[in-house]
Every structure is written in structure tokens, then in C-alpha cells.
Write a protein that holds these residues in place. Structure first.
Motif, PDB file in Angstrom:
ATOM      1  N   LEU A  27      19.351   4.683  -2.587  1.00 23.24           N
ATOM      2  CA  LEU A  27      18.264   4.344  -3.014  1.00 23.24           C
ATOM      3  C   LEU A  27      18.227   2.965  -4.052  1.00 23.24           C
ATOM      4  CD1 LEU A  27      17.617   8.048  -4.404  1.00 23.24           C
ATOM      5  CD2 LEU A  27      16.398   6.647  -3.344  1.00 23.24           C
ATOM      6  N   GLU A  28      19.582   2.779  -4.903  1.00 22.71           N
ATOM      7  CA  GLU A  28      19.775   1.463  -5.472  1.00 22.71           C
ATOM      8  C   GLU A  28      19.761   0.278  -4.985  1.00 22.71           C
ATOM      9  OE1 GLU A  28      20.275   1.986  -8.865  1.00 22.71           O
ATOM     10  OE2 GLU A  28      19.990   3.967  -8.523  1.00 22.71           O
ATOM     11  N   ALA A  29      19.511  -0.122  -3.784  1.00 23.96           N
ATOM     12  CA  ALA A  29      19.091  -1.086  -3.102  1.00 23.96           C
ATOM     13  C   ALA A  29      17.540  -1.625  -3.072  1.00 23.96           C
ATOM     14  CB  ALA A  29      19.645  -0.687  -1.105  1.00 23.96           C
ATOM     15  N   VAL A  30      16.851  -0.443  -3.293  1.00 28.96           N
ATOM     16  CA  VAL A  30      15.514  -0.873  -3.510  1.00 28.96           C
ATOM     17  C   VAL A  30      15.346  -1.506  -4.812  1.00 28.96           C
ATOM     18  CG1 VAL A  30      13.277   0.717  -3.538  1.00 28.96           C
ATOM     19  CG2 VAL A  30      14.113   1.771  -2.369  1.00 28.96           C
ATOM     20  N   SER A  31      14.717  -2.376  -4.065  1.00 29.64           N
ATOM     21  CA  SER A  31      13.833  -3.076  -5.694  1.00 29.64           C
ATOM     22  C   SER A  31      12.884  -4.314  -4.947  1.00 29.64           C
ATOM     23  CB  SER A  31      15.386  -4.191  -5.851  1.00 29.64           C
ATOM     24  OG  SER A  31      15.911  -5.518  -5.317  1.00 29.64           O
ATOM     25  N   THR A  32      12.021  -4.777  -5.532  1.00 31.20           N
ATOM     26  CA  THR A  32      10.948  -5.645  -5.813  1.00 31.20           C
ATOM     27  C   THR A  32      11.533  -6.661  -5.025  1.00 31.20           C
ATOM     28  OG1 THR A  32       9.524  -4.823  -7.216  1.00 31.20           O
ATOM     29  CG2 THR A  32       9.029  -7.147  -6.419  1.00 31.20           C
ATOM     30  N   SER A  45       3.284  -9.102  -4.795  1.00 27.99           N
ATOM     31  CA  SER A  45       2.709  -8.602  -3.603  1.00 27.99           C
ATOM     32  C   SER A  45       2.398  -7.246  -3.926  1.00 27.99           C
ATOM     33  CB  SER A  45       2.087  -9.377  -2.977  1.00 27.99           C
ATOM     34  OG  SER A  45       3.200  -9.669  -1.627  1.00 27.99           O
ATOM     35  N   LEU A  46       3.688  -7.131  -3.953  1.00 23.78           N
ATOM     36  CA  LEU A  46       3.746  -5.456  -3.290  1.00 23.78           C
ATOM     37  C   LEU A  46       2.979  -5.070  -4.764  1.00 23.78           C
ATOM     38  CD1 LEU A  46       7.903  -5.522  -3.468  1.00 23.78           C
ATOM     39  CD2 LEU A  46       5.715  -5.505  -1.198  1.00 23.78           C
ATOM     40  N   TYR A  47       2.604  -5.258  -5.793  1.00 21.06           N
ATOM     41  CA  TYR A  47       1.964  -4.750  -6.921  1.00 21.06           C
ATOM     42  C   TYR A  47       0.620  -4.395  -6.835  1.00 21.06           C
ATOM     43  CZ  TYR A  47       6.496  -4.715  -9.947  1.00 21.06           C
ATOM     44  OH  TYR A  47       8.047  -5.119  -9.730  1.00 21.06           O
ATOM     45  N   ASN A  48       0.033  -5.187  -4.988  1.00 19.11           N
ATOM     46  CA  ASN A  48      -1.565  -4.630  -5.145  1.00 19.11           C
ATOM     47  C   ASN A  48      -0.894  -3.198  -4.300  1.00 19.11           C
ATOM     48  OD1 ASN A  48      -2.032  -7.446  -5.868  1.00 19.11           O
ATOM     49  ND2 ASN A  48      -1.149  -8.072  -4.370  1.00 19.11           N
ATOM     50  N   HIS A  49       0.097  -2.510  -3.738  1.00 17.72           N
ATOM     51  CA  HIS A  49      -0.480  -1.378  -3.919  1.00 17.72           C
ATOM     52  C   HIS A  49       0.896  -0.267  -4.735  1.00 17.72           C
ATOM     53  CE1 HIS A  49      -1.638  -3.346  -0.322  1.00 17.72           C
ATOM     54  NE2 HIS A  49      -1.498  -4.142  -0.132  1.00 17.72           N
ATOM     55  N   PHE A  50       1.774  -0.780  -4.999  1.00 12.83           N
ATOM     56  CA  PHE A  50       2.738   0.041  -5.545  1.00 12.83           C
ATOM     57  C   PHE A  50       3.159  -0.195  -6.689  1.00 12.83           C
ATOM     58  CE2 PHE A  50       3.798   1.226  -1.406  1.00 12.83           C
ATOM     59  CZ  PHE A  50       3.470   2.796  -1.313  1.00 12.83           C
ATOM     60  N   ARG A  51       2.436   0.382  -8.451  1.00 14.10           N
ATOM     61  CA  ARG A  51       2.759  -0.187  -9.775  1.00 14.10           C
ATOM     62  C   ARG A  51       3.968  -0.150  -9.967  1.00 14.10           C
ATOM     63  NH1 ARG A  51      -0.839   4.194 -13.012  1.00 14.10           N
ATOM     64  NH2 ARG A  51      -0.086   5.417 -11.394  1.00 14.10           N
ATOM     65  N   THR A  52       4.539   0.899  -9.708  1.00 14.99           N
ATOM     66  CA  THR A  52       6.632   0.817 -10.203  1.00 14.99           C
ATOM     67  C   THR A  52       7.292   1.007  -8.686  1.00 14.99           C
ATOM     68  OG1 THR A  52       6.198   3.275 -10.376  1.00 14.99           O
ATOM     69  CG2 THR A  52       5.995   1.729 -11.797  1.00 14.99           C
ATOM     70  N   LYS A  53       8.906   0.843  -8.993  1.00 16.40           N
ATOM     71  CA  LYS A  53       9.544   1.052  -7.720  1.00 16.40           C
ATOM     72  C   LYS A  53       9.688   2.769  -7.587  1.00 16.40           C
ATOM     73  CE  LYS A  53      14.497   1.146  -7.275  1.00 16.40           C
ATOM     74  NZ  LYS A  53      15.673   1.361  -7.506  1.00 16.40           N
ATOM     75  N   ASP A  54       9.427   3.175  -8.290  1.00 20.78           N
ATOM     76  CA  ASP A  54       9.913   5.027  -8.081  1.00 20.78           C
ATOM     77  C   ASP A  54       8.395   5.886  -7.612  1.00 20.78           C
ATOM     78  OD1 ASP A  54      11.356   5.506  -9.907  1.00 20.78           O
ATOM     79  OD2 ASP A  54      10.678   5.565 -11.792  1.00 20.78           O
ATOM     80  N   GLU A  55       7.301   4.648  -7.869  1.00 22.61           N
ATOM     81  CA  GLU A  55       6.012   5.332  -6.908  1.00 22.61           C
ATOM     82  C   GLU A  55       6.307   4.668  -5.335  1.00 22.61           C
ATOM     83  OE1 GLU A  55       2.150   3.214  -7.870  1.00 22.61           O
ATOM     84  OE2 GLU A  55       1.790   4.257  -9.799  1.00 22.61           O
TER      85      GLU A  55
END
Length: 233
Positions: A27-32, A45-55
Motif C-alpha cells: 500500500l505504501e508504494a501508491v503515490s501520485t 491529471s490524476l485528480y480529474n478522476h480521484f480526489r485523494t490517494k485513499d479514493e
């Protein structure tokens, strides 16, 4: 410059890349930054689809839940409640075994995740349809999740090293064969799961028979007089 016919990003692409990172590194490997690099796009550009890493992690978890077979809970399937729970448990564990690093997110509960909510709804609906009181159906869904998720967190057999000298009989007189567990990991862990599942279902079967004897379980649709105040999903 003409706009591309297809968007560079989609929710599915992001979830796929995040899931691959979780599977490979946790899980810790996931970052923007890591996701953007994997997808060849800029981080914002990721935030056009998800607001946060938790999402994003919630979406990865829900994609795993979506792989769980729920056909045994459909009204026309014909499997009785105990067989349905048994078959569902094996399907659920198989999905988690392929993606064990996402289990901590699933353990938080379904929240607003659609596939996770469908799982909870299917189990609860099948148990109440079988005649279980609603409060007990809720507990059954909970205990099955505890058992299945717990079985996927780690391997009991792999917790022992493949080294005979690690378990000195003067210190551990009953672990003389423990060094053999690691090489028999699948046999040990799958056998433990099936043993525990059988014991769990046997215990529920006894409770069910007791409720039937009391005129509660197996009596068809729930009636108002059988519903206690705490009986909620």
C-alpha cells in the motif's frame, strides 16, 4: 494541436496501475508521483478522476470485491444457506489470495464502495431469506468477513523458516517438524482454512437448528414479532 481521440487517462487505467503497485510493493508504494510515472502523465491529471490517494485505494479494493462470486446467493440458485456460505467463502478467499496487500483496506469495511456493498447485501439478504433473524444474519456476515480476511492476511506455514536448526528441541520440544511447514505452505494453509470454515459452519448449523426448535429460524419470511430493535444490516 488536435486533441487525442481517446483520453490519456480513465478511472480503470488508474485503478489498474495502482493495483499493480499494491500487488508488487504494498500500500505504501501508491503515490501520485508513482502512479503518474507509471501512466506517463502529470500528477495533477490524476485528480480529474480521484480526489485523494485513499479514493484510489478504495477503488482498487472494490475491484477485488467485484471478482467475488455471488451467484450462490441469487434467489433461483438453489443452494441452501450453509452451502452458499461455503462456496462464497472459497471464492472470496481466492480473490484475496491473489491480492493480499489490499486486505487492510478491505478490512475497514465497505463504506461507500459499490461492489463491497453488493457483497454485504447479498450475504445479509440470503441469510434472512433462509430464516435467520436479522440481527444474527448481520453477525454471520461479520464473522465470515473476519475469518476470510484473517486467512488472507498472511500464511501460517510461511511464518516458519526452512531450517531445522532454528527450532532447538530443548527450547521447542513440539516443533521438531516445523521447518517442513514452509515447503508445504499451500497444503497447510488451505487445509487450515477448510478446517476452520467447516467448524464455523457446523457451529452455525447448531445455532440454526436451535432457532428452528424455538420456532424462529427456517420459518419463511421474517414477521414483525421476530424482529428485535437491534436487528439491522
Amino acid at each position: 494541436m488536435a486533441r487525442p481521440r481517446k483520453p490519456l487517462l480513465s478511472r480503470d487505467l488508474i485503478v489498474g496501475a495502482a493495483g499493480a503497485l499494491v500487488d508488487a510493493e504494498g500500500l505504501e508504494a501508491v503515490s501520485t508521483r508513482r502512479l503518474a510515472a507509471a501512466l506517463g502523465v502529470s500528477g495533477p491529471s490524476l485528480y480529474n478522476h480521484f480526489r485523494t490517494k485513499d479514493e484510489i485505494l478504495d477503488a482498487v479494493a472494490d475491484a477485488v470485491s467485484a471478482r467475488v462470486d455471488l451467484s450462490m446467493f441469487e434467489p433461483g440458485d438453489g443452494r441452501e444457506w450453509r452451502t452458499a456460505l461455503h462456496d462464497w467463502a472459497h471464492s472470496y478467499r481466492a480473490a484475496l489470495s491473489d491480492h493480499p496487500n489490499i486486505v487492510p483496506v478491505l478490512a475497514r469495511g465497505p463504506g461507500r464502495r459499490p461492489a463491497g456493498l453488493r457483497v454485504a447485501d447479498a450475504v445479509f439478504g440470503a441469510m434472512t431469506a433462509a430464516g435467520w433473524p436479522a440481527a444474527q444474519a448481520t453477525r454471520i456476515g461479520a464473522l465470515m468477513r473476519y475469518f476470510i480476511l484473517g486467512s488472507a492476511v498472511g500464511s501460517f506455514a510461511r511464518g516458519f523458516v526452512d531450517d531445522r536448526t532454528a527450532y532447538d528441541p530443548s527450547d521447542y520440544p513440539h516443533l521438531g517438524q516445523a521447518h517442513l511447514l514452509a515447503e508445504r505452505q499451500q497444503e497447510v494453509d488451505e487445509g487450515a482454512f477448510e478446517t476452520g470454515l467447516a467448524a464455523l459452519l457446523d457451529g452455525l448449523g447448531l445455532q440454526y437448528e436451535a432457532l428452528r426448535g424455538a420456532g424462529v429460524a427456517g420459518a419463511g419470511p421474517r414477521t414483525p414479532e421476530l424482529k428485535a430493535p437491534e436487528e439491522t444490516v
